[in-house]
Design an enzyme around this catalytic site. Structure first.
Site, short mmCIF file in Angstrom:
data_model
loop_
_atom_site.label_atom_id
_atom_site.label_comp_id
_atom_site.label_asym_id
_atom_site.label_seq_id
_atom_site.Cartn_x
_atom_site.Cartn_y
_atom_site.Cartn_z
N GLY A 7 0.69 -1.37 0.05
CA GLY A 7 0.12 0.10 -0.16
C GLY A 7 0.80 1.34 -0.01
O GLY A 7 0.30 2.39 0.42
N SER B 153 3.53 -3.47 -4.62
CA SER B 153 3.60 -4.73 -3.81
C SER B 153 2.43 -5.72 -4.73
O SER B 153 2.75 -6.61 -4.85
CB SER B 153 3.41 -4.49 -2.28
OG SER B 153 2.25 -3.75 -1.95
N ASP C 31 1.78 -1.60 -13.86
CA ASP C 31 2.69 -2.20 -12.90
C ASP C 31 2.99 -3.35 -13.19
O ASP C 31 4.19 -3.79 -13.00
CB ASP C 31 1.79 -2.26 -11.49
CG ASP C 31 1.22 -0.81 -11.01
OD1 ASP C 31 1.78 0.20 -11.66
OD2 ASP C 31 0.53 -0.79 -10.04
#
Ligand code: GLA
Length: 385
Positions: free
Chosen positions: A120, A125, A170
């Site tokens: 977060g 992650s 991402d």
């Protein structure tokens, strides 16, 4: 082996009495091009040297065993019974579900994992968790998917299980990152080029506002919806139009009244950011870090004032950076609503900057931000066979 890999290997051997393969799956930074990956824009991410480590091996059964060292939680499930669960489990179950939907012949496995990126914090992650498992399963069960296909699989997994309607940035950076390079990714057709990140005399410093952003993931989906709504108006007279065809935000003015104020502001940010990222890529290729840095500040302004994804803690961190002559560019990074700022800082002044920003944040919010000096790294890889 570093301490994390040694630890997860040791736990794996103790728990499952066999030797695992070890994989490393990186987090990412994004230099510029924020909230435009799902809007046909360009982004400029790089994989980093921090991420999630997996110890994993097939077990010849139909049962999957996970152990998260960081949360000290275990979880087992039959491969024929994959369904949504909660928290970290959904990122993994979503990936398994996608392999099953593709009718890939995966079976039971044992897995211990741990990381050195905070969840977060805007360093992705979640993509690191997804990508590490997807890459390992693809190898262990010989599924034959390419890295780009794995990135797309992980994006679908995140849409379906955790339910965040993320773009591709991402997952793409996680799979395709290269040490020393940034990726200029065209999110419209997934074409990409690498170019060297020549930061002579500067370091990339992330400052974690310590405001956890998972709770705001609903707001992320709201931004996506608002952009879709805006696009609908833009397409009313040209159905093929994308945000990048608008070119100048002034061309949006004609739609302001029909869109309404909020949707208009979101669209204005998107059109500006797509243009800004193109300019920024040119500056970076010319090694003009000073001009590049100015565009980072402009991006922050847009994310905060037009797109509404910053928060007071992030704004303060960027303002502190702006007042420090050693910081040539700074902005919030990733989905926002908390998480990190990314700062380009003169090498000799890194510690002073971290201290100064820490003191400012402590005084106003009683929070001490964590700082990470990051290097670029390679995409997901096996580190021990
Ligand atoms: C999150 C999403 C990405 C991207 C960024 C904002 O990290 O996962 O797809 O939209 O936010 O740029």
């Amino acid at each position: 082996m570093n301490t994390i890999t040694a630890k997860i290997a040791e736990i794996f051997i103790k728990k499952f009495s066999s030797a695992p393969a070890i994989y490393f799956s990186p987090g990412r930074i994004n230099l510029i091009g924020e909230h435009v990956d799902y809007n046909d824009g360009f982004v400029m991410p790089a994989a980093i040297d921090k991420g999630i480590y997996y110890a994993i091996a097939g077990n010849g059964t139909n049962t999957i065993h996970f152990y998260s060292l960081d949360f000290d939680e275990r979880f087992s499930i039959d491969i024929h019974d994959i369904k949504k669960n909660d928290n970290w489990k959904n990122y993994l179950l979503g990936v398994i579900n996608e392999f099953l939907l593709l009718k890939k012949n995966i079976r039971g496995f044992d897995c211990v994992f741990a990381g050195d990126i905070p969840p977060g914090a805007g360093m992705s992650s979640s993509a690191a968790v997804e990508g590490g498992l997807a890459f390992a399963l693809n190898e262990i069960f010989n599924c034959g998917l390419s890295r780009v296909e794995l990135a797309q699989l992980c994006q679908r997994a995140e849409h379906d299980f955790p339910g965040v309607q993320c773009g591709i940035m991402d997952q793409f950076a996680n799979m395709m990152g290269k040490q020393g390079e940034v990726i200029l990714l065209d999110c419209q057709d997934l074409s990409y080029q690498y170019f060297p990140l020549a930061l002579e005399g500067y370091k990339i410093v992330l400052l974690n506002s310590m405001v956890h952003h998972a709770l705001a993931s609903g707001e992320y989906n709201v931004r996506r919806k608002q952009c879709e709504e805006g696009l609908m108006f833009l397409r009313s007279d040209n159905p093929a139009r994308s945000f990048r065809d608008i070119r100048k935000w002034e061309n949006l003015l004609a739609y302001e009244a029909v869109m309404g104020k909020e949707v208009f502001m979101r669209c204005m940010y998107v059109v500006q950011e797509i243009e800004r990222t193109k300019k920024a890529a040119a500056f970076l290729q010319q090694n003009n870090l000073i001009e590049f840095g100015k565009l980072m500040y402009a991006t922050h302004e847009g994310l905060s004032k037009l797109y509404g994804v910053s928060c007071t803690e992030l704004d303060l961190l960027v303002e502190t950076a702006r007042q420090n002559p050693a910081v040539i560019g700074a902005r919030m990074m990733g989905g926002g609503f908390g998480g990190c700022t990314i700062n380009i800082v003169k090498e000799g002044s890194v510690n002073d900057f971290i201290e100064q920003a820490g003191a400012a944040c402590k005084e106003k919010f009683q929070i001490t931000p964590e700082a990470y000096i990051v290097e670029t790294g390679n995409g997901v890889k096996k580190i021990v066979a």
